[in-house]
Design a protein around this motif. Sequence first.
Motif, mmCIF file in Angstrom:
data_model
loop_
_atom_site.group_PDB
_atom_site.id
_atom_site.type_symbol
_atom_site.label_atom_id
_atom_site.label_comp_id
_atom_site.label_asym_id
_atom_site.label_seq_id
_atom_site.Cartn_x
_atom_site.Cartn_y
_atom_site.Cartn_z
ATOM 1 N N GLU A 15 0.744 -1.321 -0.009
ATOM 2 C CA GLU A 15 -0.049 0.118 0.019
ATOM 3 C C GLU A 15 0.851 1.190 0.074
ATOM 4 O O GLU A 15 1.943 1.331 0.748
ATOM 5 N N ILE A 16 0.417 2.184 -1.008
ATOM 6 C CA ILE A 16 1.160 3.401 -0.584
ATOM 7 C C ILE A 16 0.988 4.372 0.419
ATOM 8 O O ILE A 16 -0.305 4.478 0.717
ATOM 9 N N PRO A 17 2.159 4.892 1.049
ATOM 10 C CA PRO A 17 1.759 5.631 2.089
ATOM 11 C C PRO A 17 0.875 6.905 2.035
ATOM 12 O O PRO A 17 1.058 7.489 1.070
ATOM 13 N N ALA A 18 -0.103 7.339 2.900
ATOM 14 C CA ALA A 18 -0.832 8.417 2.758
ATOM 15 C C ALA A 18 -0.026 9.357 2.830
ATOM 16 O O ALA A 18 -0.516 10.585 1.923
ATOM 17 N N GLU A 19 0.918 9.624 3.356
ATOM 18 C CA GLU A 19 1.944 10.965 3.609
ATOM 19 C C GLU A 19 2.424 11.175 1.836
ATOM 20 O O GLU A 19 2.672 12.225 1.706
ATOM 21 N N PHE A 20 2.640 10.111 1.238
ATOM 22 C CA PHE A 20 3.215 10.157 -0.200
ATOM 23 C C PHE A 20 2.110 11.179 -1.090
ATOM 24 O O PHE A 20 2.597 12.047 -1.756
ATOM 25 N N GLY A 21 0.593 10.951 -0.754
ATOM 26 C CA GLY A 21 -0.266 11.741 -1.666
ATOM 27 C C GLY A 21 -0.369 13.093 -1.347
ATOM 28 O O GLY A 21 -0.324 14.007 -2.217
ATOM 29 N N GLN A 22 -0.073 13.432 0.021
ATOM 30 C CA GLN A 22 0.076 14.792 0.397
ATOM 31 C C GLN A 22 1.314 15.645 -0.258
ATOM 32 O O GLN A 22 1.151 16.611 -0.600
ATOM 33 N N LEU A 23 2.286 14.860 -0.217
ATOM 34 C CA LEU A 23 3.766 15.310 -0.550
ATOM 35 C C LEU A 23 3.589 15.472 -2.207
ATOM 36 O O LEU A 23 4.195 16.601 -2.803
ATOM 37 N N ILE A 24 3.092 14.644 -2.830
ATOM 38 C CA ILE A 24 3.112 14.550 -4.207
ATOM 39 C C ILE A 24 2.141 15.860 -4.769
ATOM 40 O O ILE A 24 2.383 16.393 -5.848
ATOM 41 N N LYS A 25 1.081 15.915 -4.009
ATOM 42 C CA LYS A 25 0.295 17.091 -4.436
ATOM 43 C C LYS A 25 0.899 18.515 -4.512
ATOM 44 O O LYS A 25 0.605 19.677 -5.102
ATOM 45 N N LYS A 26 1.892 18.317 -3.380
ATOM 46 C CA LYS A 26 2.669 19.884 -3.510
ATOM 47 C C LYS A 26 3.751 19.908 -4.663
ATOM 48 O O LYS A 26 4.034 21.112 -5.056
ATOM 49 N N ILE A 27 4.006 18.843 -5.324
ATOM 50 C CA ILE A 27 5.215 18.663 -6.174
ATOM 51 C C ILE A 27 4.512 18.951 -7.460
ATOM 52 O O ILE A 27 4.907 19.678 -8.374
ATOM 53 N N VAL A 28 3.283 18.318 -7.786
ATOM 54 C CA VAL A 28 2.877 18.242 -8.964
ATOM 55 C C VAL A 28 2.543 19.593 -9.615
ATOM 56 O O VAL A 28 2.924 19.955 -11.045
ATOM 57 N N PRO A 29 2.198 20.760 -9.095
ATOM 58 C CA PRO A 29 2.072 22.036 -9.673
ATOM 59 C C PRO A 29 3.310 22.679 -9.916
ATOM 60 O O PRO A 29 3.542 23.445 -11.031
ATOM 61 N N ILE A 30 4.466 22.388 -9.102
ATOM 62 C CA ILE A 30 5.839 22.868 -9.570
ATOM 63 C C ILE A 30 6.434 22.232 -10.790
ATOM 64 O O ILE A 30 6.946 22.731 -11.455
ATOM 65 N N GLU A 31 6.020 20.920 -10.774
ATOM 66 C CA GLU A 31 6.534 20.027 -11.892
ATOM 67 C C GLU A 31 5.810 20.661 -13.306
ATOM 68 O O GLU A 31 6.547 20.630 -14.218
ATOM 69 N N THR A 32 4.741 20.866 -13.150
ATOM 70 C CA THR A 32 3.729 21.422 -14.254
ATOM 71 C C THR A 32 4.410 22.917 -14.685
ATOM 72 O O THR A 32 4.304 23.055 -15.808
ATOM 73 N N ILE A 33 4.646 23.562 -13.693
ATOM 74 C CA ILE A 33 5.263 24.952 -14.166
ATOM 75 C C ILE A 33 6.555 24.753 -14.861
ATOM 76 O O ILE A 33 6.824 25.387 -15.780
ATOM 77 N N ALA A 34 7.621 23.845 -14.279
ATOM 78 C CA ALA A 34 8.602 23.620 -14.895
ATOM 79 C C ALA A 34 8.511 22.846 -16.353
ATOM 80 O O ALA A 34 9.325 23.208 -17.442
ATOM 81 N N GLN A 35 7.296 22.029 -16.474
ATOM 82 C CA GLN A 35 7.057 21.632 -17.863
ATOM 83 C C GLN A 35 6.549 22.561 -18.762
ATOM 84 O O GLN A 35 7.071 22.605 -20.041
ATOM 85 N N LEU A 36 6.000 23.675 -18.242
ATOM 86 C CA LEU A 36 5.428 24.696 -19.194
ATOM 87 C C LEU A 36 6.714 25.673 -19.722
ATOM 88 O O LEU A 36 6.732 26.058 -20.575
ATOM 89 N N LEU A 37 7.534 25.905 -18.705
ATOM 90 C CA LEU A 37 8.872 26.635 -19.007
ATOM 91 C C LEU A 37 9.529 25.801 -20.019
ATOM 92 O O LEU A 37 10.010 26.733 -20.809
ATOM 93 N N MET A 38 9.799 24.589 -19.971
ATOM 94 C CA MET A 38 10.333 23.864 -21.052
ATOM 95 C C MET A 38 9.920 23.994 -22.423
ATOM 96 O O MET A 38 10.287 24.271 -23.463
ATOM 97 N N ILE A 39 8.476 23.893 -22.424
ATOM 98 C CA ILE A 39 7.905 24.165 -23.638
ATOM 99 C C ILE A 39 7.929 25.633 -24.149
ATOM 100 O O ILE A 39 8.283 25.836 -25.299
ATOM 101 N N ALA A 40 7.791 26.551 -23.364
ATOM 102 C CA ALA A 40 7.962 28.162 -23.801
ATOM 103 C C ALA A 40 9.375 28.176 -24.423
ATOM 104 O O ALA A 40 9.881 29.058 -25.189
ATOM 105 N N ILE A 41 10.328 27.558 -23.494
ATOM 106 C CA ILE A 41 11.789 27.849 -24.014
ATOM 107 C C ILE A 41 12.040 26.959 -25.469
ATOM 108 O O ILE A 41 12.802 27.824 -26.226
#
Length: 152
Positions: free
Chosen positions: A117-143
């Motif tokens: 089973e995936i730890p519950a804490e993982f879900g909370q932490l990954i939710k914080k990273i996903v927006p940052i990863e999305t912004i980094a991916q959008l920056l890559m597309i812009a570049i």
Amino acid sequence: MGLFGFLLVLHILASIAIIGPAFVMPIIRRFARTAGQLHFAFDITTRFAIVPKIGGVVLILTGVWLMILTKMGLSQMWLNVSILLSLLMVVMIDGWIEPRMKRIIKIISESQNQGNEIPAEFGQLIKKIVPIETIAQLLMIAILVLMVVKPF
């Protein structure tokens, strides 16, 4: 193919080495449904982490060399903006994403022995990273768009 063509091909391959893992690894991670799959996904991510770093060095070196060969320098606005966005992306990845990913990897490796089973804490932490990863991916597309289209 002369020196310019060789450097341009190398520059493009280096950009693929950076962009590819940045887009593929989060997708692989999102498909993990068990702790074992998640551990495997992070293991792959950790092993491939060197590819974007090498690609980044090659990208910078070939980019500077191409600027010297074309005598372009920093006279083009699209180039200045893409360099600025690249620096911002590096700060986001190295300053925000990587430290949080190390914490997540630690949690996943500790929970590997506690079942599938995936730890519950993982879900909370990954939710914080996903927006940052999305912004980094959008920056890559812009570049990438700036480098190909050279709009200004």
